[in-house]
Design a protein around this motif. Structure first.
Motif, PDB file in Angstrom:
ATOM      1  N   LEU A 322      12.284  36.008  27.416  1.00 24.01           N
ATOM      2  CA  LEU A 322      11.258  36.169  26.403  1.00 24.01           C
ATOM      3  C   LEU A 322      11.350  35.055  25.373  1.00 24.01           C
ATOM      4  O   LEU A 322      12.444  34.595  25.031  1.00 24.01           O
ATOM      5  N   VAL A 324      10.206  34.899  21.479  1.00 25.75           N
ATOM      6  CA  VAL A 324       9.755  35.807  20.422  1.00 25.75           C
ATOM      7  C   VAL A 324       9.660  35.044  19.113  1.00 25.75           C
ATOM      8  O   VAL A 324      10.611  34.366  18.706  1.00 25.75           O
ATOM      9  N   TYR A 326       9.036  35.782  15.188  1.00 28.15           N
ATOM     10  CA  TYR A 326       8.960  36.753  14.105  1.00 28.15           C
ATOM     11  C   TYR A 326       8.339  36.052  12.901  1.00 28.15           C
ATOM     12  O   TYR A 326       8.768  34.951  12.526  1.00 28.15           O
ATOM     13  N   TYR A 387       5.866  40.580  14.970  1.00 22.51           N
ATOM     14  CA  TYR A 387       6.439  39.644  15.928  1.00 22.51           C
ATOM     15  C   TYR A 387       5.518  39.548  17.124  1.00 22.51           C
ATOM     16  O   TYR A 387       4.765  40.476  17.426  1.00 22.51           O
ATOM     17  N   LEU A 389       5.551  38.310  21.206  1.00 21.78           N
ATOM     18  CA  LEU A 389       6.481  38.126  22.323  1.00 21.78           C
ATOM     19  C   LEU A 389       5.702  37.570  23.513  1.00 21.78           C
ATOM     20  O   LEU A 389       4.622  38.057  23.835  1.00 21.78           O
TER      21      LEU A 389
END
Length: 509
Positions: A322, A324, A326, A387, A389
């Motif tokens: 992943l 990600v 944020y 967030y 993803l």
């Protein structure tokens, strides 16, 4: 309070119960500690990070609170069992709120499919896209319920130590045509391609490719409808804190900031752990919540293994990783749902790039999480916490994340600005990224995967690393890399299996 300082471990001094050491304070390790405590063990969890949670850790930045990992809470009864073992109720420590809708699926052309637990509303949603698919949708849900009975009720908390035990499960799997993919199952009932995608993407939440993950995973549709999708006020980490409190109430200890260098062995029996500092912690049993591949190739590197050799671990099929991002913004986007799945222009082709070709594609599909839709406390007043993803290839892929991360983030930001979050770049006030390198280096995951071994039919149940280790006596495994697999229900249920395979503490008295 749970002891997070190694010096406080002496709080167990004088406790003569048999000792269990748990490696890792992710959900699997925490749930294991509660169940071991209920079975008479004195428990010490050793965790490399500076707080419990593992993938479900939480961080604060510039006044914003971010859940680092899992955010979709289903099957709350699995957590309620842990509280009941301690004579408490989940609601004593954690506030769960049901979400409606569960999530929104947004297609690349801007159409949206809203998922909730109301049967009539769901049929109306299906009819908006394809009136002719409503009857097929009903038949799909009936099959989803049968898959839930076979794959969840029938398997999720069962141990599969032998091929014979696996054979006992085969009739149900054969009946459910478990060898076909969930996408093929959905396509049997549904003709509209967008609906096929909206009803088959769920394996991505546990590291699977919908084009080859078993049709039994359609059980997720029934699970969501029957038990809902929930949010824990304060974030998923509120569950981590709650379970840590249960452990403390049992007299257990969580030692954070300590790294396990190896599992100590005498003959063919695990005897404890040696920390990187050199400290030895003896134990009657050892439970590893570390990545299963890491457990065998690193923590047992000096011990000859019959099944989970370095070569076998390397040959296994692994889940994707992943990317990600944020971020916190100094405004609110009140028209954005709590959970949004943003499907890109390609489905099968993108999945092929991620899982098979292992190349970082120009396009992407995204999961956007906005907890402030339900819980303003996780952001400063008037702000939103997010967030986003993106599933990406694991580290067998071609991307150099030391240089690719920021350009990839910018592409995602531009896409969000053009779709759900207009003006985003002008409002971002805090930002952080994690990449497959973080999964490898911070979470010690083989190949930087986010979910461990891929959940394909040839890597389920007996074919996964066993909950009771095949290599050593008194060594047990929990977490995403063992049975039943990734996702909060699976990881927490892996600890429930310990009740069937770990001897009661009285056996060591």
């Amino acid at each position: 309070m749970t002891a997070h300082d190694p010096s406080l471990a002496s709080g167990q001094a004088g406790d003569t119960r048999p000792h269990a050491v748990v490696i890792g304070a992710g959900f699997g390790g925490l749930a294991a500690a509660v169940r071991l405590g209920a079975r008479g063990y004195r428990v010490t969890i050793v965790e490399m990070l500076d707080e419990p949670g593992g993938r479900a850790s939480q961080f604060r930045q510039d006044g914003f609170i971010f859940d680092a990992g899992p955010t979709i809470i289903t099957a709350p009864f699995i957590f309620e069992e842990l509280w009941a073992l301690c004579g408490r109720r989940l609601c004593d420590d954690v506030t769960l709120v049901p979400l409606d809708p569960f999530y929104t699926v947004r297609f690349d052309d801007g159409q949206e499919f809203h998922v909730n637990g109301d049967g009539s509303a769901m049929e109306a949603e299906v009819a908006r896209f394809s009136p002719g698919d409503v009857a097929g949708y009903r038949r799909y849900l009936a099959e989803s319920e049968r898959c839930f009975e076979t794959g969840f009720l029938g398997m999720i908390d069962k141990s599969y130590p032998t091929l014979f035990s696996m054979a006992a499960a085969l009739p149900g799997l054969v009946m459910r045509r478990a060898e076909r993919s969930i996408h093929k199952l959905v396509s049997k009932f549904i003709k509209n391609e967008k609906l096929r995608q909206a009803l088959s993407f769920h394996p991505l939440f546990i590291g699977g490719n919908p084009m080859r993950s078993s049709a039994v995973l359609s059980l997720i549709s029934y699970l969501e409808r029957e038990y809902g999708v929930h949010y824990a006020i304060g974030g998923t980490h509120a569950l981590v804190k709650g379970i840590a409190g249960l452990i403390a109430g049992q007299g257990g200890i969580i030692r954070t900031g300590v790294e396990v260098a190896e599992i100590t062995v005498e003959g063919r029996r695990a005897t404890g752990v040696r920390l990187a500092s050199g400290e030895l912690i003896p134990a009657s049993i050892v439970v590893s919540n570390a990545d299963a591949g890491w457990t065998y190739t690193k923590l047992l590197a000096n011990h000859p293994r019959k099944r989970w050799t370095d070569a076998k671990v390397a040959r296994a099929k692994y889940s994707m990783s992943l990317f990600v991002w944020y971020f916190g913004v100094n405004r609110r986007y009140d028209d954005v749902a709590h959970h949004t799945v943003m499907l890109g222009p390609r489905y099968d082709g993108l999945l092929h790039d991620i899982f098979d070709a292992k190349r970082l594609a120009e396009d992407f599909s995204l999961y956007l999480y906005r907890p402030t839709a339900s819980d303003p406390s996780v952001a400063p007043d008037g702000c939103d916490t997010f967030y986003v993803l993106s599933p990406v290839p694991n580290l067998d892929g071609d991307a150099d994340w030391s240089t690719a991360a920021e350009p990839y983030r910018k592409k995602i930001q531009a896409y969000l600005e053009a779709t759900l979050l207009p003006g985003l770049g002008e409002h971002v006030v805090t930002s952080k990224m994690i990449t497959p390198l973080d999964f490898r280096d911070r979470l010690l995951s083989v190949k930087g995967t986010a979910f461990g071994i891929e959940p394909v039919i040839t890597q389920l149940a007996w074919f996964r690393p066993h909950n009771k280790s095949e290599e050593l006596e008194n060594l047990f495994l929990v977490g995403a890399g063992t049975h039943p697999g990734a996702g909060l229900p699976g990881v927490v249920s892996s600890a429930k299996i310990l009740d069937k395979v770990v001897p009661h503490a009285s056996a060591f008295a």
